[in-house]
Design a protein around this motif. Structure first.
Motif, PDB file in Angstrom:
ATOM      1  N   PHE A   1      15.826 -18.632  -8.099  1.00  0.00           N
ATOM      2  CA  PHE A   1      15.122 -17.535  -7.440  1.00  0.00           C
ATOM      3  C   PHE A   1      16.106 -16.649  -6.689  1.00  0.00           C
ATOM      4  CE2 PHE A   1      12.351 -15.373  -4.476  1.00  0.00           C
ATOM      5  CZ  PHE A   1      11.160 -15.231  -5.173  1.00  0.00           C
ATOM      6  N   GLU A   2      16.083 -15.360  -6.994  1.00  0.00           N
ATOM      7  CA  GLU A   2      16.948 -14.396  -6.328  1.00  0.00           C
ATOM      8  C   GLU A   2      16.184 -13.738  -5.176  1.00  0.00           C
ATOM      9  OE1 GLU A   2      20.062 -14.001  -6.930  1.00  0.00           O
ATOM     10  OE2 GLU A   2      20.165 -15.265  -8.731  1.00  0.00           O
ATOM     11  N   PRO A   3      16.864 -13.489  -4.045  1.00  0.00           N
ATOM     12  CA  PRO A   3      16.174 -12.909  -2.882  1.00  0.00           C
ATOM     13  C   PRO A   3      15.444 -11.610  -3.195  1.00  0.00           C
ATOM     14  CG  PRO A   3      18.361 -13.683  -2.256  1.00  0.00           C
ATOM     15  CD  PRO A   3      18.275 -13.820  -3.756  1.00  0.00           C
ATOM     16  N   GLU A   4      15.988 -10.819  -4.130  1.00  0.00           N
ATOM     17  CA  GLU A   4      15.339  -9.534  -4.425  1.00  0.00           C
ATOM     18  C   GLU A   4      13.984  -9.687  -5.117  1.00  0.00           C
ATOM     19  OE1 GLU A   4      18.726 -10.047  -7.531  1.00  0.00           O
ATOM     20  OE2 GLU A   4      18.420 -10.369  -5.379  1.00  0.00           O
ATOM     21  N   LEU A   5      13.664 -10.907  -5.573  1.00  0.00           N
ATOM     22  CA  LEU A   5      12.357 -11.139  -6.182  1.00  0.00           C
ATOM     23  C   LEU A   5      11.260 -11.364  -5.144  1.00  0.00           C
ATOM     24  CD1 LEU A   5      13.274 -13.558  -9.134  1.00  0.00           C
ATOM     25  CD2 LEU A   5      12.673 -11.133  -9.286  1.00  0.00           C
ATOM     26  N   SER A   6      11.643 -11.628  -3.907  1.00  0.00           N
ATOM     27  CA  SER A   6      10.679 -11.991  -2.872  1.00  0.00           C
ATOM     28  C   SER A   6       9.725 -10.849  -2.553  1.00  0.00           C
ATOM     29  CB  SER A   6      11.404 -12.410  -1.595  1.00  0.00           C
ATOM     30  OG  SER A   6      12.156 -13.575  -1.793  1.00  0.00           O
ATOM     31  N   PHE A   7       8.495 -11.220  -2.257  1.00  0.00           N
ATOM     32  CA  PHE A   7       7.476 -10.294  -1.802  1.00  0.00           C
ATOM     33  C   PHE A   7       7.696 -10.008  -0.317  1.00  0.00           C
ATOM     34  CE2 PHE A   7       3.041  -9.627  -3.688  1.00  0.00           C
ATOM     35  CZ  PHE A   7       3.556  -9.246  -4.908  1.00  0.00           C
ATOM     36  N   SER A   8       7.695  -8.745   0.064  1.00  0.00           N
ATOM     37  CA  SER A   8       7.663  -8.419   1.485  1.00  0.00           C
ATOM     38  C   SER A   8       6.219  -8.569   1.970  1.00  0.00           C
ATOM     39  CB  SER A   8       8.139  -6.990   1.716  1.00  0.00           C
ATOM     40  OG  SER A   8       7.202  -6.067   1.171  1.00  0.00           O
ATOM     41  N   VAL A   9       6.052  -8.643   3.272  1.00  0.00           N
ATOM     42  CA  VAL A   9       4.705  -8.704   3.828  1.00  0.00           C
ATOM     43  C   VAL A   9       3.930  -7.444   3.479  1.00  0.00           C
ATOM     44  CG1 VAL A   9       3.356  -8.805   5.962  1.00  0.00           C
ATOM     45  CG2 VAL A   9       5.343 -10.282   5.678  1.00  0.00           C
ATOM     46  N   ASP A  10       4.610  -6.294   3.469  1.00  0.00           N
ATOM     47  CA  ASP A  10       3.940  -5.042   3.106  1.00  0.00           C
ATOM     48  C   ASP A  10       3.457  -5.090   1.650  1.00  0.00           C
ATOM     49  OD1 ASP A  10       4.256  -3.937   5.581  1.00  0.00           O
ATOM     50  OD2 ASP A  10       6.064  -2.806   5.080  1.00  0.00           O
ATOM     51  N   GLN A  11       4.288  -5.608   0.754  1.00  0.00           N
ATOM     52  CA  GLN A  11       3.869  -5.731  -0.643  1.00  0.00           C
ATOM     53  C   GLN A  11       2.687  -6.684  -0.763  1.00  0.00           C
ATOM     54  OE1 GLN A  11       7.763  -6.822  -2.210  1.00  0.00           O
ATOM     55  NE2 GLN A  11       7.802  -4.980  -3.481  1.00  0.00           N
ATOM     56  N   TYR A  12       2.745  -7.772  -0.036  1.00  0.00           N
ATOM     57  CA  TYR A  12       1.618  -8.710  -0.037  1.00  0.00           C
ATOM     58  C   TYR A  12       0.346  -8.017   0.437  1.00  0.00           C
ATOM     59  CZ  TYR A  12      -1.238 -12.775   1.214  1.00  0.00           C
ATOM     60  OH  TYR A  12      -2.264 -13.679   1.322  1.00  0.00           O
ATOM     61  N   GLY A  13       0.482  -7.219   1.499  1.00  0.00           N
ATOM     62  CA  GLY A  13      -0.682  -6.496   2.012  1.00  0.00           C
ATOM     63  C   GLY A  13      -1.235  -5.509   0.997  1.00  0.00           C
ATOM     64  N   GLU A  14      -0.353  -4.825   0.272  1.00  0.00           N
ATOM     65  CA  GLU A  14      -0.802  -3.878  -0.743  1.00  0.00           C
ATOM     66  C   GLU A  14      -1.546  -4.577  -1.869  1.00  0.00           C
ATOM     67  OE1 GLU A  14       2.722  -1.900  -1.965  1.00  0.00           O
ATOM     68  OE2 GLU A  14       3.052  -0.902  -0.034  1.00  0.00           O
ATOM     69  N   VAL A  15      -1.004  -5.715  -2.334  1.00  0.00           N
ATOM     70  CA  VAL A  15      -1.671  -6.453  -3.408  1.00  0.00           C
ATOM     71  C   VAL A  15      -3.008  -6.999  -2.920  1.00  0.00           C
ATOM     72  CG1 VAL A  15      -1.526  -8.481  -4.892  1.00  0.00           C
ATOM     73  CG2 VAL A  15       0.446  -6.997  -4.645  1.00  0.00           C
ATOM     74  N   THR A  16      -3.043  -7.462  -1.682  1.00  0.00           N
ATOM     75  CA  THR A  16      -4.293  -7.962  -1.114  1.00  0.00           C
ATOM     76  C   THR A  16      -5.354  -6.869  -1.089  1.00  0.00           C
ATOM     77  OG1 THR A  16      -3.184  -9.636   0.234  1.00  0.00           O
ATOM     78  CG2 THR A  16      -5.350  -8.919   0.962  1.00  0.00           C
ATOM     79  N   GLU A  17      -4.950  -5.657  -0.733  1.00  0.00           N
ATOM     80  CA  GLU A  17      -5.902  -4.548  -0.724  1.00  0.00           C
ATOM     81  C   GLU A  17      -6.415  -4.250  -2.137  1.00  0.00           C
ATOM     82  OE1 GLU A  17      -4.020  -1.254   1.141  1.00  0.00           O
ATOM     83  OE2 GLU A  17      -4.251  -2.072   3.165  1.00  0.00           O
ATOM     84  N   LYS A  18      -5.533  -4.324  -3.120  1.00  0.00           N
ATOM     85  CA  LYS A  18      -5.954  -4.086  -4.498  1.00  0.00           C
ATOM     86  C   LYS A  18      -6.940  -5.170  -4.950  1.00  0.00           C
ATOM     87  CE  LYS A  18      -1.665  -1.748  -5.948  1.00  0.00           C
ATOM     88  NZ  LYS A  18      -2.230  -0.476  -6.438  1.00  0.00           N
ATOM     89  N   ILE A  19      -6.637  -6.415  -4.632  1.00  0.00           N
ATOM     90  CA  ILE A  19      -7.543  -7.515  -4.986  1.00  0.00           C
ATOM     91  C   ILE A  19      -8.884  -7.322  -4.301  1.00  0.00           C
ATOM     92  CG2 ILE A  19      -7.950  -9.992  -4.719  1.00  0.00           C
ATOM     93  CD1 ILE A  19      -4.946 -10.406  -5.087  1.00  0.00           C
ATOM     94  N   THR A  20      -8.844  -6.938  -3.026  1.00  0.00           N
ATOM     95  CA  THR A  20     -10.075  -6.688  -2.278  1.00  0.00           C
ATOM     96  C   THR A  20     -10.932  -5.641  -2.981  1.00  0.00           C
ATOM     97  OG1 THR A  20      -9.044  -7.230  -0.160  1.00  0.00           O
ATOM     98  CG2 THR A  20     -11.004  -5.850  -0.085  1.00  0.00           C
ATOM     99  N   SER A  21     -10.320  -4.534  -3.369  1.00  0.00           N
ATOM    100  CA  SER A  21     -11.051  -3.462  -4.042  1.00  0.00           C
ATOM    101  C   SER A  21     -11.645  -3.947  -5.360  1.00  0.00           C
ATOM    102  CB  SER A  21     -10.115  -2.278  -4.285  1.00  0.00           C
ATOM    103  OG  SER A  21     -10.775  -1.262  -5.020  1.00  0.00           O
ATOM    104  N   LEU A  22     -10.871  -4.697  -6.134  1.00  0.00           N
ATOM    105  CA  LEU A  22     -11.371  -5.192  -7.419  1.00  0.00           C
ATOM    106  C   LEU A  22     -12.528  -6.165  -7.238  1.00  0.00           C
ATOM    107  CD1 LEU A  22      -7.980  -5.767  -9.287  1.00  0.00           C
ATOM    108  CD2 LEU A  22      -9.666  -3.972  -9.749  1.00  0.00           C
ATOM    109  N   LEU A  23     -12.436  -7.036  -6.239  1.00  0.00           N
ATOM    110  CA  LEU A  23     -13.509  -7.999  -5.989  1.00  0.00           C
ATOM    111  C   LEU A  23     -14.802  -7.294  -5.614  1.00  0.00           C
ATOM    112  CD1 LEU A  23     -11.561 -10.733  -3.991  1.00  0.00           C
ATOM    113  CD2 LEU A  23     -12.625 -11.039  -6.219  1.00  0.00           C
ATOM    114  N   LEU A  24     -14.669  -6.168  -4.924  1.00  0.00           N
ATOM    115  CA  LEU A  24     -15.852  -5.460  -4.448  1.00  0.00           C
ATOM    116  C   LEU A  24     -16.425  -4.494  -5.472  1.00  0.00           C
ATOM    117  CD1 LEU A  24     -14.768  -4.658  -0.774  1.00  0.00           C
ATOM    118  CD2 LEU A  24     -16.395  -6.389  -1.535  1.00  0.00           C
TER     119      LEU A  24
END
Length: 351
Positions: free
Chosen positions: A187-210
């Motif tokens: 695993f290379e460090p550049e592959l890691s998710f930032s908290v902001d990226q996690y938040g963006e994906v969470t928002e997308k999942i939220t929208s799709l679920l709704l």
């Protein structure tokens, strides 16, 4: 003594793999030294059944590189447990497919880390997109009720999130979404998710679920949650009881190493089944104590959260990835939402 049943197990029946994915939690590639033989897997499965096993997931490596994969799969079924098979799909010939169709598999999971050949190759290093997608559609066409396209998100493919939607919507394929944990030696460090990226994906999942839940079957894994702050998502993770690694779930590597979950790395090996029986390990008040007592040792924001004792810092693998501890987790939709609300409040100067 721990009395709860051991309901779920994920078995890495071989670490041999035809791929070398950089985010693979098992560092799969070559066989582990002293890998368990088929009769040893049978004994493990018998213990699982006796401890209350309900579902067994067979993974690799790539499971079809284990010569006796079918015998192990049939043993799961013969013992009355449900069978899940996870594969990268690239070794499923017509002959293998025919053997799979003769098994009562509850869920077929096929890795699909890109919505097109380019992104797939970027993540997995080979041109396997068409083969993996064709296999998923073939399972559905042949009437299998539960077929999952498993996407592991890293910084290498998160930009392609939206492109998966038209690819999978209306196909009958469930989109299983998860995040790579930084436990692989590759695993290379550049592959890691930032908290902001996690938040963006969470928002997308939220929208799709709704908005798309009737046409796009979405299955976010336990690294997404927990106890969302938004009222519209009050039913999402409504029954979340914290990470079940070591509480109702175990992961077993092909050499017998025992972990609470195969998403966790070497530091979390709690024993080896050639040195301690599964029953002894499971019943012990000591072996899985780090995970069973998480709620007593929470730190940081997780310790302050009103859902602390229910959530217990969420997914242990994600917590460790984000903070280096299983007791505090920055990858949390509630935490991100609360921080945003607090950040939007006006700041009043002191008189």
């Amino acid at each position: 003594m721990w009395e709860n049943p051991l309901e779920y197990a994920v078995l890495e029946i071989t670490n041999r793999c035809n791929l070398r994915c950089p985010f693979c939690a098992s560092n799969s590639g070559v066989a582990r030294p002293d890998a368990l033989k088929t009769n040893e897997w049978f004994a493990v499965l018998e213990e699982l059944a006796s401890l209350g096993g309900r579902e067994v997931t067979l993974i690799g490596g790539e499971i079809f590189l284990f010569p006796e994969w079918e015998a192990v799969a049939r043993k799961v079924v013969d013992l009355g447990m449900e069978l899940v098979i996870i594969t990268n799909g690239l070794l499923v010939t017509d002959a293998v497919y025919g053997r799979l169709m003769e098994l009562p598999v509850r869920t077929f999971g096929v890795s699909l880390d890109g919505p097109n050949p380019e992104v797939y190759r970027r993540c997995r290093g080979v041109d396997g997109f068409d083969r993996a997608l064709t296999l998923l559609k073939r399972f559905v066409a042949d009437g299998h009720p539960q077929v999952n396209a498993i996407t592991t998100f890293t910084a290498a493919n998160v930009d392609a999130f939206d492109d998966f939607i038209p690819l999978l919507e209306g196909t009958g394929i469930t989109w299983q979404i998860q995040i790579a944990n930084a436990v692989s030696q590759r695993f290379e460090p550049e592959l890691s998710f930032s908290v902001d990226q996690y938040g963006e994906v969470t928002e997308k999942i939220t929208s799709l679920l709704l908005t798309r839940n009737e046409t796009l079957f979405l299955a976010p894994m336990d690294d997404f949650g927990y106890f969302p702050f938004e009222g519209a998502l009050k039913n999402y993770h409504r029954h979340w009881e914290g990470c079940q690694g070591g509480l109702s779930v175990v992961g077993i590597r092909s050499n017998g190493d025992l972990l609470p979950c195969l998403s966790m790395g070497d530091p979390f090996i709690v024993g080896n089944l050639r040195e301690i029986s599964l029953t002894e390990a499971w019943r012990s008040p000591r072996v899985f104590s780090l995970f069973r007592n998480k709620g007593d040792h929470l730190t940081g924001e997780c310790a302050k959260c009103p859902k602390a004792l229910d959530c217990r810092a969420g997914c242990s693998a994600m917590a460790f990835t984000s903070t280096g501890s299983v007791h505090d987790n920055r990858y949390c939709m509630r935490r991100i939402s609360v921080d945003r609300v607090l950040g939007a409040l006006p700041r009043h100067a002191c008189p």
